[in-house]
Motif scaffolding. Structure first.
Motif, PDB file in Angstrom:
ATOM      1  N   SER A  85       0.827  -1.217   0.000  1.00  0.00           N
ATOM      2  CA  SER A  85       0.000   0.000   0.000  1.00  0.00           C
ATOM      3  C   SER A  85       0.855   1.259   0.000  1.00  0.00           C
ATOM      4  O   SER A  85       0.332   2.357   0.137  1.00  0.00           O
ATOM      5  CB  SER A  85      -0.915   0.012   1.225  1.00  0.00           C
ATOM      6  OG  SER A  85      -1.845  -1.036   1.149  1.00  0.00           O
ATOM      7  N   GLY A  86       2.161   1.084  -0.109  1.00  0.00           N
ATOM      8  CA  GLY A  86       3.051   2.226  -0.222  1.00  0.00           C
ATOM      9  C   GLY A  86       3.772   2.632   1.048  1.00  0.00           C
ATOM     10  O   GLY A  86       4.464   3.648   1.068  1.00  0.00           O
ATOM     11  N   ASP A  87       3.645   1.866   2.115  1.00  0.00           N
ATOM     12  CA  ASP A  87       4.322   2.190   3.376  1.00  0.00           C
ATOM     13  C   ASP A  87       5.793   1.764   3.263  1.00  0.00           C
ATOM     14  O   ASP A  87       6.123   0.586   3.353  1.00  0.00           O
ATOM     15  CB  ASP A  87       3.620   1.473   4.529  1.00  0.00           C
ATOM     16  CG  ASP A  87       4.174   1.840   5.894  1.00  0.00           C
ATOM     17  OD1 ASP A  87       5.383   2.109   6.017  1.00  0.00           O
ATOM     18  OD2 ASP A  87       3.387   1.848   6.854  1.00  0.00           O
ATOM     19  N   THR A  88       6.665   2.736   3.049  1.00  0.00           N
ATOM     20  CA  THR A  88       8.086   2.434   2.820  1.00  0.00           C
ATOM     21  C   THR A  88       8.769   1.902   4.079  1.00  0.00           C
ATOM     22  O   THR A  88       9.675   1.069   3.980  1.00  0.00           O
ATOM     23  CB  THR A  88       8.841   3.660   2.283  1.00  0.00           C
ATOM     24  OG1 THR A  88       8.663   4.757   3.186  1.00  0.00           O
ATOM     25  CG2 THR A  88       8.333   4.052   0.902  1.00  0.00           C
ATOM     26  N   ASP A  89       8.354   2.367   5.250  1.00  0.00           N
ATOM     27  CA  ASP A  89       8.929   1.835   6.487  1.00  0.00           C
ATOM     28  C   ASP A  89       8.552   0.365   6.658  1.00  0.00           C
ATOM     29  O   ASP A  89       9.365  -0.441   7.105  1.00  0.00           O
ATOM     30  CB  ASP A  89       8.459   2.639   7.701  1.00  0.00           C
ATOM     31  CG  ASP A  89       9.077   4.023   7.751  1.00  0.00           C
ATOM     32  OD1 ASP A  89      10.196   4.208   7.233  1.00  0.00           O
ATOM     33  OD2 ASP A  89       8.424   4.936   8.291  1.00  0.00           O
ATOM     34  N   ALA A  90       7.326   0.029   6.296  1.00  0.00           N
ATOM     35  CA  ALA A  90       6.894  -1.366   6.373  1.00  0.00           C
ATOM     36  C   ALA A  90       7.734  -2.230   5.436  1.00  0.00           C
ATOM     37  O   ALA A  90       8.074  -3.366   5.776  1.00  0.00           O
ATOM     38  CB  ALA A  90       5.413  -1.496   6.041  1.00  0.00           C
TER      39      ALA A  90
END
Length: 158
Positions: A118-123
């Motif tokens: 979904s675009g969460d770069t930290d994830a």
């Protein structure tokens, strides 16, 4: 006439919902976590994924409520199956850290992977770090779980 009345009711409902959300945010910003939790809870019960995620965070951290990992998991899961990346990522942390659940890097990887999609770069970074803890067979399992989750539109993923 009925359409105008219905539109007015919907508009009023959305205004009340927005007002409660704004009030909850203001309470949180001023450090009144109890009020924030009390204002967020009805929104969370009605299915608002942002309210569910934020209420889960309050339970996770014990802000304004007694710390309760089981309650945090409940609200994160409800938001995560609606596609809320922050809730998905926080589920990853709870599985990686064994908070309210046994440590499970496969499930941590799964939730971080879904959040990353979904675009969460930290994830994405956390998913990759969790992947370093997994055997090739576990990596395959995590990938299959993510595919199955997506195929079921995130229902029954946990």
């Amino acid at each position: 006439m009925k359409r105008i009345l219905l539109a007015g009711i919907l508009s009023l409902t959305q205004s009340v919902w927005a007002g409660a959300w704004e009030d909850a945010g203001a309470a949180y910003q001023r450090g009144d976590y109890t009020a924030a939790a009390n204002l967020m809870r009805p929104l969370a019960v009605k299915g608002d994924a942002n309210a569910q995620t934020n209420l889960a965070g309050l339970y996770h951290d014990g802000q304004g409520v007694t710390q309760d990992f089981a309650e945090a998991l409940k609200w994160y899961r409800l938001a995560a199956v609606q596609g809320a990346p922050k809730a998905q990522s926080n589920l990853g942390f709870m599985y990686a850290n064994g908070e309210g659940v046994p440590v499970d890097y496969v499930k941590a990887h799964l939730w971080w992977n879904l959040a990353a999609m979904s675009g969460d770069t930290d994830a994405a970074k956390n998913r990759d770090l969790a992947g370093e803890q997994l055997t090739p067979a576990q990596m395959d399992e995590a990938a299959k779980l993510a595919q199955a989750c997506l195929a079921k539109e995130l229902k029954g993923c946990d």
